[in-house]
Design an enzyme around this catalytic site. Structure first.
Site, short mmCIF file in Angstrom:
data_model
loop_
_atom_site.label_atom_id
_atom_site.label_comp_id
_atom_site.label_asym_id
_atom_site.label_seq_id
_atom_site.Cartn_x
_atom_site.Cartn_y
_atom_site.Cartn_z
N CYS A 171 -0.60 3.98 2.10
CA CYS A 171 -0.11 3.77 3.67
C CYS A 171 1.46 4.10 4.07
O CYS A 171 1.73 4.60 5.09
CB CYS A 171 -0.31 2.50 3.98
N ASP A 172 2.30 3.46 3.43
CA ASP A 172 3.75 3.41 3.69
C ASP A 172 4.88 4.40 2.77
O ASP A 172 5.87 4.51 3.17
CB ASP A 172 4.19 2.03 3.51
N CYS A 202 0.82 -1.20 0.01
CA CYS A 202 -0.11 -0.09 -0.02
C CYS A 202 0.89 1.33 0.11
O CYS A 202 1.47 1.73 1.11
CB CYS A 202 -0.91 -0.10 1.32
#
Ligand code: NAP
Length: 302
Positions: A134-135, A131
């Protein structure tokens, strides 16, 4: 007993919940993680009608959650482990209990596909991510690689190019599955380098990822690439592993008719879990509305 149990709280499940609740049904959404599903971990929605400016996936997911609360659609945060859908009373079992309904809507969506490398799991959270939204922020001014050639991969590569110093996009073929608009945008980014006909063959590191071996699928030549992070965006697997019915195809996606009935009375499916041509939020919410309308009719008639 519920009128309708909706399995999954992504856009399809939420749309179904809204329609069911507004029709006076005693409906509930089961969601194992958070309302929004995959959309909550998507950077931006640019093609969903009604937003002048692109809306972030997180904001869209929050809006779905707020709407459920405002309309009064109950959400149970439990993971479904098995179902019994054949009889008139449908049974849904979670790790915490068993629930019954007159009708069910399967809107469990799909989750990320892994590369399947033996060392992959060990590096999740240590340089391997599924992701970018997200990261991605962990890789400011760093070097990352991303495997995949679909819309998700290209969208994530474009996103990562605004954070990382360098983004290698590794694709197993020489043509991308992603839309031409996205490919043009990716090609315009100077810090994206595309490596075609290639796959990550090995992840190399110590306590975190340091490099990957890239195998050319035509010449079989292997080259090592020094990177700080590896993003994987190679599609998804339908979240139907908790059941085994004839209405599922060989990959686990659910076959339906135009009313989104699966071939068993009172059982419907909606969203990414359905066999269909286009898996997007706009088609998921449409499915949710259709499946709910079909389920409402069924409950009212029985
Ligand atoms: P996808 O369209 O199925 O693409 C998966 C990609 O991963 C393909 O390029 C595939 O290669 C590659 N791949 C699959 N297995 C692999 C493996 N084992 N090793 C290496 N590469 C592998 O999946 P997606 O990109 O996640 O998209 C899912 C759906 O969401 C699609 O319908 C897509 O259009 C939609 N979506 C839309 C948007 C948007 O419109 N902005 C954004 C994201 C997603 P091959 O091409 O060789 O098969």
């Amino acid at each position: 007993m519920y009128d309708i149990i909706i399995m999954g709280g992504g856009p399809a499940g939420v749309a179904a919940g809204i329609y069911a609740k507004r029709a006076g049904m005693n409906a509930v959404i089961f969601e194992k993680m958070f309302i929004g599903g995959q959309i909550a971990i998507t950077s931006e929605l640019e093609n969903y009608p009604g937003f002048g400016d692109p809306v972030t996936g997180a904001d869209f997911a929050l809006a779905l959650f707020t709407q459920c609360n405002n309309i009064g659609v109950p959400i149970i945060n439990e993971e479904i482990t098995s179902v019994n859908l054949q009889d008139d009373i449908k049974k849904v079992t979670t790790e915490k209990g068993e629930y019954e309904a007159k009708a069910v809507i399967i809107a469990t969506g799909a989750s990320v596909r892994k590369l399947g490398l033996p060392e992959e799991d060990r590096y999740v959270g240590r340089g391997v991510s599924y992701c970018a939204t997200c990261d991605g922020s962990f890789y400011k001014d760093k070097v990352v690689a991303l495997q995949g050639g679909g819309n998700t991969a290209v969208t994530e590569a474009i996103y990562l190019s605004s954070i990382a110093k360098k983004v290698y996009v590794i694709h197993r073929r020489d043509t991308f599955r992603a839309s031409s608009v996205l490919i043009d945008k990716m090609n315009s980014k100077e810090n994206i380098e595309i490596i075609i006909n290639s796959s990550v063959a090995k992840i190399i590191g110590d306590d975190k990822v340091r490099a990957v071996d890239i195998k050319n699928n035509i010449t079989e030549e292997i080259n090592q690439l020094d990177i700080d992070g590896l993003f994987v965006a190679i599609g998804r697997i339908p979240d139907t592993r908790f059941m085994d019915y004839e209405f599922m195809d060989e990959r686990g996606y659910i076959k339906t008719d135009s009313d989104l009935n699966v071939g068993i009375k009172g059982v419907y499916a909606a969203g990414d879990v359905v066999v269909k041509k286009l898996r997007q939020v706009v088609t998921a919410v449409a499915d949710g509305a259709v499946a709910a309308t079909s389920a409402i009719e069924y409950v009212e008639q029985h």
